[in-house]
Design an enzyme around this catalytic site. Structure first.
Site, mmCIF file in Angstrom:
data_model
loop_
_atom_site.group_PDB
_atom_site.id
_atom_site.type_symbol
_atom_site.label_atom_id
_atom_site.label_comp_id
_atom_site.label_asym_id
_atom_site.label_seq_id
_atom_site.Cartn_x
_atom_site.Cartn_y
_atom_site.Cartn_z
ATOM 1 N N LYS A 33 4.002 -12.587 -10.397
ATOM 2 C CA LYS A 33 2.937 -12.544 -9.357
ATOM 3 C C LYS A 33 1.769 -13.387 -9.599
ATOM 4 O O LYS A 33 1.545 -14.102 -8.525
ATOM 5 C CB LYS A 33 2.647 -11.303 -8.814
ATOM 6 C CG LYS A 33 1.792 -10.497 -9.644
ATOM 7 C CD LYS A 33 1.521 -8.987 -9.277
ATOM 8 C CE LYS A 33 0.851 -8.119 -10.121
ATOM 9 N NZ LYS A 33 -0.451 -8.749 -10.402
ATOM 10 N N THR A 34 1.334 -13.220 -10.665
ATOM 11 C CA THR A 34 0.330 -14.438 -10.763
ATOM 12 C C THR A 34 0.633 -15.850 -10.854
ATOM 13 O O THR A 34 0.003 -16.644 -10.327
ATOM 14 C CB THR A 34 -0.543 -14.021 -12.417
ATOM 15 O OG1 THR A 34 -0.721 -12.726 -12.341
ATOM 16 C CG2 THR A 34 -1.399 -14.837 -12.525
ATOM 17 N N ASP A 216 -4.438 -9.841 -4.763
ATOM 18 C CA ASP A 216 -3.707 -9.418 -5.942
ATOM 19 C C ASP A 216 -3.673 -8.106 -5.932
ATOM 20 O O ASP A 216 -5.005 -7.604 -5.699
ATOM 21 C CB ASP A 216 -4.008 -10.327 -7.106
ATOM 22 C CG ASP A 216 -2.943 -9.779 -8.155
ATOM 23 O OD1 ASP A 216 -1.808 -9.853 -7.706
ATOM 24 O OD2 ASP A 216 -3.239 -10.163 -9.361
ATOM 25 N N GLU A 217 -2.817 -7.226 -6.128
ATOM 26 C CA GLU A 217 -2.964 -5.797 -6.321
ATOM 27 C C GLU A 217 -3.440 -5.093 -5.181
ATOM 28 O O GLU A 217 -4.394 -4.530 -5.126
ATOM 29 C CB GLU A 217 -3.933 -5.463 -7.585
ATOM 30 C CG GLU A 217 -3.557 -6.117 -8.977
ATOM 31 C CD GLU A 217 -2.413 -5.613 -9.362
ATOM 32 O OE1 GLU A 217 -1.615 -4.836 -8.880
ATOM 33 O OE2 GLU A 217 -1.863 -6.182 -10.659
ATOM 34 N N GLN A 247 2.637 0.590 -8.103
ATOM 35 C CA GLN A 247 1.697 0.626 -8.974
ATOM 36 C C GLN A 247 0.307 1.026 -8.523
ATOM 37 O O GLN A 247 -0.684 0.589 -9.163
ATOM 38 C CB GLN A 247 1.875 -0.723 -9.878
ATOM 39 C CG GLN A 247 3.222 -1.215 -10.312
ATOM 40 C CD GLN A 247 3.003 -2.548 -11.033
ATOM 41 O OE1 GLN A 247 2.464 -2.691 -12.021
ATOM 42 N NE2 GLN A 247 3.937 -3.511 -10.548
ATOM 43 N N ARG A 599 5.018 -1.530 -19.101
ATOM 44 C CA ARG A 599 4.044 -2.446 -20.057
ATOM 45 C C ARG A 599 4.865 -2.878 -21.022
ATOM 46 O O ARG A 599 4.517 -3.837 -21.748
ATOM 47 C CB ARG A 599 2.778 -1.821 -20.516
ATOM 48 C CG ARG A 599 1.628 -1.227 -19.400
ATOM 49 C CD ARG A 599 1.382 -2.330 -18.254
ATOM 50 N NE ARG A 599 2.449 -2.010 -17.278
ATOM 51 C CZ ARG A 599 2.392 -2.879 -16.300
ATOM 52 N NH1 ARG A 599 1.505 -3.944 -16.364
ATOM 53 N NH2 ARG A 599 3.044 -2.659 -15.138
#
Length: 771
Positions: A33-34, A216-217, A247, A599
């Site tokens: 996504k980044t 983002d997020e 998340q 992670r």
């Protein structure tokens, strides 16, 4: 192929090439996504959108810096604003400070300064707070601010004593902040959101300035952030939100998962793009994570997949106690490092609460494994650091009363509590900041001439230091240490603690020097202080050092490691005990476990201990109910060679594996016998029935010898699908099927220790978990 698109999959390309109108990018973990956000910025600029019209917001300094770096590489010289929400709020607030009664050089109070200010307000106002602590009152005020409830609009609730206290304290606290030209973290969002909501001219100006907003997020936004984003997307509704409901783990900070779940309702013309290909984890890790999160109801469904090799099976390990858990993990890591297979930086150990780190630290030390613990705010919270920065705050904002209280007798200069109290009373009566009241010390009634002289000496020192405001940070800090005698006081001390403080002061000077290298020319005091105030939890994580990383699951968000150990996956810890009776909180705890699992890039181990010392008590644990939701066939199950664990692990029947359930109602197929226990059990029928978590197994006594039929103390019709129950022999289990009514009501229960068992509930001594 276009270089912006050549390394992207089709879904990523769709998101990058979107220009006009709202967009929701549902991005699973490790889905790039980044890259999508930064490449879309570059694409917009290439399409002719001025960089100054683009705004990108995220939640951590590390994420913002990474985005800035990537954008600069893709579009050298671009002036796109990439920031955290709080830094963006601070920037807008300095630009429009007069609208909310602040000066542009306002101070941002960290949590400890805000707490001290609140304590002083309570003491000065002589508010009756009953048994509620300042921390509890402060949390209630913070919650109100996150919901955009200002002090003048706060209404106490009937039957809530705390809300009545808050209704009195909140306005006084806010008045004190404004008098000091200070804000707390929540104000950075509250003031800006209210400004955008109430001032049409300012809103329109900023909406026109930032015509393309990317977040983002997005699942972590609270109500204030939601209002800010909506206000910036009225005339130019080009809001692109990237996030993942699975998340969302910051509900306790005010994050509202509904913001992302209802995005399509907010923007009916939205373009929804799903990033489902994972580039981080092996299929084994991904399938375990996916099966866990599918148990949540409040989510956006995704089909996660990866093209990587299968990799090692996910391990689930049982340990005798927390020391055994720490020792075995430490030895395992040490062996892998010694073999040359891994380096220390490949490993991360996650836990739900920081209190669990003590035994893990010991285990790593004994194994000779280097490690770092991530508690990013701690450096700037140390007393000596806050003392020195307190002088910096006064140089920047002379109205900062909290900075005066911290520095007026630091280091000791003979200005006692009585002197400070008299000056404070004088300031209150005359409506003055404390520093200005100290200037008039000779006029303070009851203050001895000698004390007034010392107070004036302090004011003169601050005035002298204030002349350095335009200098470089290393110079400012060095002068403060010299002129105040702070360094000398520590250097001449024989206390080891003071020598450690001196070392921290030297580290602060190093920090200032590095800041000057990035910001040459001086005049950046306000920026330096803002950097110190707005530290994120992972900002001190060194990803270029060869050490094992230890951190909480919340801090792990956004990071990745080749090997992850997730410890203490136990009832009361993960999920946390506060979440047991709340289905929404249970879903957030499951999302937290999902974040920890995802992670891991190559290897993952989940573990729990049969006994654990926690909060001064040794207790027998219960494996987390989340473990019941994991797929047996995807995991390697490990137990220690110890016959005294208390109950055996029947790994062959663990988890979701096993044959199809036989839904026959034949009485003979149900286990009618059990070992009786002495217990009093009541069922709270008002509790949510889905996935009620297991609690610690406790039995008053256990009878040996011949098994007997024992009538339960719970109405069989009170059991519900998905409920977690405890059996005296098999431990915790989850009800996966029910049939019949009354004395003929039957249940199929899946146990971690014994697989699936079938019972006639009227003849089975079960109790509801947590009761």
């Amino acid at each position: 192929m276009d270089r912006l698109l050549e390394h992207l999959n089709q879904a990523q390309r769709d998101a990058v090439q979107h220009v006009e109108g709202p967009m929701l990018v549902l991005a699973g973990p490790g889905s790039g996504k980044t890259r999508v956000v930064t490449h879309r910025i570059a694409h917009l600029i290439r399409e002719g959108v001025p960089a100054s019209h683009i705004l990108a917001l995220t939640f951590t300094n590390k994420a913002a810096e990474e985005m800035k770096k990537r954008v600069e590489e893709l579009t050298p010289g671009g002036r796109t604003w990439v920031s955290t929400f709080h830094r963006f709020g601070a920037r807008l607030l300095r630009e429009h400070a007069e609208y909310v009664g602040l000066t542009p050089n306002f101070t941002i109070y960290d949590s400890s300064d805000a707490k001290q200010t609140l304590k002083r307000v309570i003491e000065a106002g002589k508010f009756r707070t009953m048994h509620y602590s300042p921390e509890r009152i402060g949390a209630a005020i913070s919650s109100a601010k996150n919901k955009l409830v200002t002090a003048d609009r706060y209404e106490p609730r009937t039957g809530s004593p705390l809300s009545h206290i808050v209704a009195e304290v909140y306005p006084a606290y806010q008045k004190r902040l404004l008098a000091s030209s200070a804000v707390d973290f929540d104000d950075l969002l509250l003031h800006v959101a209210n400004l955008l909501y109430t001032n049409a001219e300012v809103r329109a100006t900023l909406d026109s300035r930032y015509r393309y907003v990317m977040v983002d997020e997005y699942q972590d936004t609270n109500h204030a952030q939601y209002v800010m984003l909506r206000a910036l997307s009225v005339d130019y509704p080009n809001l692109a939100a990237t996030g993942d409901p699975d998340q969302s783990i910051y509900g306790w900070r005010g994050a509202d998962i509904n913001n992302i779940l209802q995005f399509e309702s907010d923007f009916p013309t939205v373009n929804v793009v799903r990033l489902e290909q994972n580039y981080r984890s092996t299929p084994n890790v991904l399938r375990v994570a996916d099966q866990l999160i599918r148990c949540n109801l409040r989510r956006k469904k995704k089909s996660l997949f990866t093209e990587q090799a299968e990799g090692a099976a996910v391990r689930l390990a049982q340990y005798t106690n927390q020391d055994d858990e720490a020792k075995q993990i430490g030895l395992s890591i040490a062996q892998q490092i010694a073999s040359g297979k891994r380096t220390a930086s490949d490993f991360a150990i996650f836990y739900r609460v920081n209190a669990l780190s003590r035994s893990l630290e010991r285990g790593l030390r004994e194994a000779g494994v280097p490690y770092q613990m991530i508690r990013g705010q701690e450096f700037y919270q140390r007393k000596e650091i806050k003392d020195v920065l307190g002088y910096c705050q006064l140089i920047n904002n002379p109205r900062d009363d909290q900075a005066v209280l911290r520095t007026i007798n630091t280091p000791t200069r003979g200005i006692g509590r009585k002197t400070v109290d008299l000056i404070s009373e004088y300031a209150y009566i005359h409506g003055l900041p404390l520093l200005d009241a100290a200037r008039e010390a000779v006029q303070v009634q009851g203050l001895a001439a000698r004390s007034a002289k010392k107070a004036l000496g302090y004011v003169q020192l601050v005035d002298k230091l204030s002349k350095l405001a335009a200098g470089e940070m290393e110079e400012i800090l060095g002068t403060i240490l010299e002129e105040t005698g702070y360094r000398k006081t520590l250097a001449e001390s024989e206390s080891e603690e003071d020598l450690n403080r001196l070392a921290n002061i030297e580290e602060l000077l190093t920090d200032a020097r590095q800041f000057d290298e990035k910001n040459p020319g001086g005049g950046h005091l306000e920026t330096y202080l803002e950097n110190a105030w707005l530290v994120n939890e992972t900002d001190d994580w060194q990803d270029d050092t060869d050490k094992v990383t230890m951190m909480t699951l919340h801090a792990a968000k956004g990071l990745e490691f080749p090997v992850v150990y997730l410890v203490a996956v136990e009832q009361g810890l993960l999920p946390h005990e506060r979440s047991i009776n709340d289905e929404d909180q249970m879903e957030e705890e499951r999302r937290l476990a999902f974040v920890g699992i995802t992670r891991a890039e190559q290897e993952l181990q989940l573990s729990y201990a049969v006994h654990r010392d926690f909060r001064g008590q040794r207790r027998r644990t219960v494996p987390s109910p989340f473990l019941l939701e994991l797929p047996r066939e995807e995991m390697e199950l490990i137990e220690p060679n110890n016959d005294s664990l208390g109950y055996p692990m029947d790994w062959d029947n663990f988890g979701e594996g096993g044959s199809e359930r036989d839904e026959s109602n034949s009485f003979d197929e149900y286990d009618q016998t059990a070992t009786p226990v002495e217990a009093t059990v009541e069922l709270d029928e008002s509790r949510p029935s889905l996935r009620v978590a297991a609690a610690q197994i406790t039995t008053a006594s256990k009878l040996s010898g011949k098994k007997e039929q024992v009538a339960p103390t719970i109405d069989p019709d009170s059991f519900r699908q998905g409920m977690t129950v405890v059996h005296p022999e098999h431990g915790p289990g989850k009800i996966v099927a029910l049939s019949g009514v009354g004395d003929n009501r039957r249940a199929t229960i899946r146990f971690a220790t014994a697989g699936e068992k079938r019972y006639v509930l009227a003849y089975t001594p079960l109790r509801v978990a947590g009761k």
